[in-house]
Structures are given as structure tokens and as C-alpha cells.
Design a protein around this motif. Structure first.
Motif, short mmCIF file in Angstrom:
data_model
loop_
_atom_site.label_atom_id
_atom_site.label_comp_id
_atom_site.label_asym_id
_atom_site.label_seq_id
_atom_site.Cartn_x
_atom_site.Cartn_y
_atom_site.Cartn_z
N THR A 297 9.51 -6.64 9.22
CA THR A 297 9.09 -5.35 9.76
C THR A 297 8.51 -4.48 8.64
O THR A 297 7.47 -3.83 8.80
N MET A 298 9.18 -4.50 7.49
CA MET A 298 8.68 -3.77 6.33
C MET A 298 7.36 -4.39 5.84
O MET A 298 6.41 -3.66 5.47
N CYS A 299 7.29 -5.71 5.88
CA CYS A 299 6.08 -6.42 5.46
C CYS A 299 4.89 -6.07 6.35
O CYS A 299 3.76 -5.96 5.89
N ALA B 226 -0.80 -0.96 5.24
CA ALA B 226 -1.19 -0.20 4.04
C ALA B 226 -2.31 -0.92 3.30
O ALA B 226 -3.25 -0.27 2.79
N PHE B 227 -2.24 -2.24 3.25
CA PHE B 227 -3.29 -3.03 2.60
C PHE B 227 -4.61 -2.88 3.36
O PHE B 227 -5.69 -2.77 2.74
N ALA B 228 -4.54 -2.86 4.70
CA ALA B 228 -5.74 -2.67 5.51
C ALA B 228 -6.38 -1.31 5.22
O ALA B 228 -7.60 -1.19 5.09
N LEU B 229 -5.55 -0.28 5.12
CA LEU B 229 -6.06 1.07 4.82
C LEU B 229 -6.67 1.12 3.42
O LEU B 229 -7.68 1.80 3.20
N LEU B 230 -6.07 0.40 2.47
CA LEU B 230 -6.61 0.36 1.11
C LEU B 230 -7.99 -0.30 1.10
O LEU B 230 -8.92 0.19 0.44
N ILE B 231 -8.12 -1.40 1.83
CA ILE B 231 -9.42 -2.09 1.91
C ILE B 231 -10.48 -1.14 2.47
O ILE B 231 -11.60 -1.05 1.95
N MET B 232 -10.12 -0.42 3.53
CA MET B 232 -11.07 0.50 4.14
C MET B 232 -11.45 1.62 3.19
O MET B 232 -12.62 2.02 3.12
N ALA B 233 -10.48 2.14 2.44
CA ALA B 233 -10.77 3.21 1.49
C ALA B 233 -11.72 2.73 0.39
O ALA B 233 -12.66 3.45 0.01
N VAL B 234 -11.48 1.52 -0.12
CA VAL B 234 -12.34 0.97 -1.17
C VAL B 234 -13.76 0.76 -0.64
O VAL B 234 -14.75 1.14 -1.28
#
Length: 275
Positions: free
Chosen positions: A222-224, A230-238
């Protein structure tokens, strides 16, 4: 396919589309905001991109259907086993049905963006239906499963139905960057989580199996799942940052080129006057 490849294949498709959308929608939004007049930033340019995207979507769906049906242990288009008097490989058939609706969505994209036969909003409506059908199938795909298996697929269904609702809203609020980016983030999450399910339930290369009944494993995954998002949001921000930087660079170069052309025309005019 109830194996690692059966989860890696759709995961790859969703990741590819999510990554593409994380570039396309910022590009479209920033070009519209900056009033970029380049061929790619024009309305016709983005319409061609939508048309091409529909072709890829239909092709990927066809690949998925063929893979589900014609793997060595697949149903090979046989739905009912008359010898055993039971349904044959229903899991593969459910996956095939999921790909079928994405294929229909791709065909609607092609028609809507290459002709005037269909209203443009039909592309979002059909995509919303395809994602909803995927969630509907997976909801009834996980009954009588082990606790960890059930939990993994329930988390997947959250991302699927979230994406379906988001795309449905886009039918009425088309071109809203917030909805487009939210849909993109859920698509990337869905793709990466398909891969995560494959690694947990069908560990490749002889890796140790997960304890399906351990509650700590549920807590960790669940935490994973949150880490995946969060990784998806980071990709989008980059990607948004890179696209924004590229467009700003192009906009800075444009006035310089115009000034250079103006000076050349002035010199030509002076030469003509001297002659």
C-alpha cells in the motif's frame, strides 16, 4: 495471461501512453499560452498527433489481443471446452475484451480526427468507456483470490476508475490542463503498478515468492503504491519543465531570426538604391 509477461505487456502500453501524454499535454498547453505559430504547435499539428495516437492505440490493442489468444497455453479463439464441459481460459478472454475496447477507442480517434463523420468529443467518450470496461472486468476478475493478490488488484482498480472518471469529465471540459495531467498521472501509475503486480505474484528469474497471507506485505505494498504515484508525479514535473524550457528557448530564438531577416532585407534595399 496469468504470468509475469501477461502483466508486463499491458503495463508497458500504459507507461508508454502515460509518458507520451506527459509531453504532449504540456506542449499543447504552453504552445496555446505562448501563441506559438510553429507547425507542431498549430491546431492542425495537434490534430495529426491525435490521429497518429489513435493508430498506435489500435495497433497496441491488436498486439494485446493476439498475445492473449495465441500464446502456447492460450485459448486460441476457443471460448468453451466441450470435452471438459467448462469455459476455456476465461482470464485470457477477459484480457482480450479489455484490449478490444481500447482498439475501438483507437479506431474512433482515427475517424474523429481525420473526418467530419464523428464529433471530436467522441474520442474522449470512447476512451472513458474503454477504461471503465477495464475496471469493470478487473472488479470481477479478483474473486476468490489470495489476500495479497486481491489487495494488489484492488489498488489497480482505484487507478483505473479514477482515470475513467477523469476522462469522462474531459468530454465536457476539453482542453483543461489539470484534468489532462491528472489522467496522465493515473495512466503512468496504472502502467507501473501492472509491472509491480507481475513482480509480486510471478517473480521472474526464480526470485522468492511473497507470502500471500502476511498483513505486513499488504501494508508495505500500500505504501509502495503511494511511492509509484509520487514517481509518476515526478516524471510529469520533469517533462513539464523540459518542455517549458524548450518552448522558451524557441521563443527567444524567433525574435533574433526576425531581426536578422529584417537587416538582410534592409541591406538588399540599400544595394538596389545604390544601383
Amino acid at each position: 495471461m496469468a504470468n509475469f509477461k501477461g502483466h508486463a505487456l499491458p503495463g508497458s502500453f500504459f507507461l508508454l501512453f502515460g509518458l507520451w501524454w506527459s509531453v504532449k499535454y504540456p506542449l499543447k498547453y504552453l504552445c496555446r499560452k505562448k501563441k506559438n505559430t510553429s507547425p507542431l504547435g498549430s491546431k492542425a499539428g495537434f490534430q495529426r498527433l491525435e490521429f497518429t495516437e489513435g493508430i498506435f492505440k489500435a495497433a497496441f490493442a491488436l498486439i494485446g489481443m493476439i498475445a492473449e489468444q495465441f500464446v502456447p497455453d492460450g485459448p486460441h479463439l476457443k471460448l468453451y471446452n466441450y470435452e471438459k464441459k467448462q469455459w476455456d481460459h476465461l482470464m485470457n478472454w477477459q484480457h482480450t475484451t479489455m484490449y478490444l475496447f481500447y482498439g475501438i477507442s483507437g479506431l474512433v480517434d482515427i475517424v474523429a480526427h481525420s473526418t467530419n463523420v464523428l464529433p471530436v468529443a467522441m474520442d474522449r467518450m470512447m476512451l472513458s468507456l474503454a477504461v471503465f470496461v477495464e475496471g469493470f472486468l478487473f472488479h470481477y476478475h479478483i474473486h476468490q483470490r489470495a489476500m495479497l493478490d486481491l489487495h494488489l488488484h484492488q489498488l489497480l482498480v482505484v487507478a483505473i476508475f479514477g482515470g475513467a472518471i477523469c476522462i469522462f469529465l474531459e468530454i465536457f471540459f476539453r482542453g483543461i490542463i489539470v484534468l489532462e495531467m491528472l489522467r496522465t498521472s493515473l495512466c503512468i501509475l496504472q502502467g507501473s503498478w501492472f509491472w509491480q503486480i507481475g513482480f509480486v505474484l510471478y517473480p521472474p528469474s526464480g526470485s522468492p515468492e511473497w507470502n500471500q497471507m502476511d498483513h505486513n506485505n499488504m501494508m508495505f505494498l500500500t505504501m509502495c503504491y503511494c511511492w509509484h504515484y509520487a514517481f509518476a508525479l515526478l516524471i510529469m514535473a520533469v517533462n513539464y519543465t523540459v518542455v517549458s524550457w524548450v518552448i522558451r528557448s524557441k521563443m527567444k530564438q524567433a525574435p533574433t531570426m526576425e531581426i536578422g531577416l529584417l537587416k538582410m532585407s534592409e541591406r538588399d534595399q540599400e544595394s538596389e538604391d545604390e544601383i
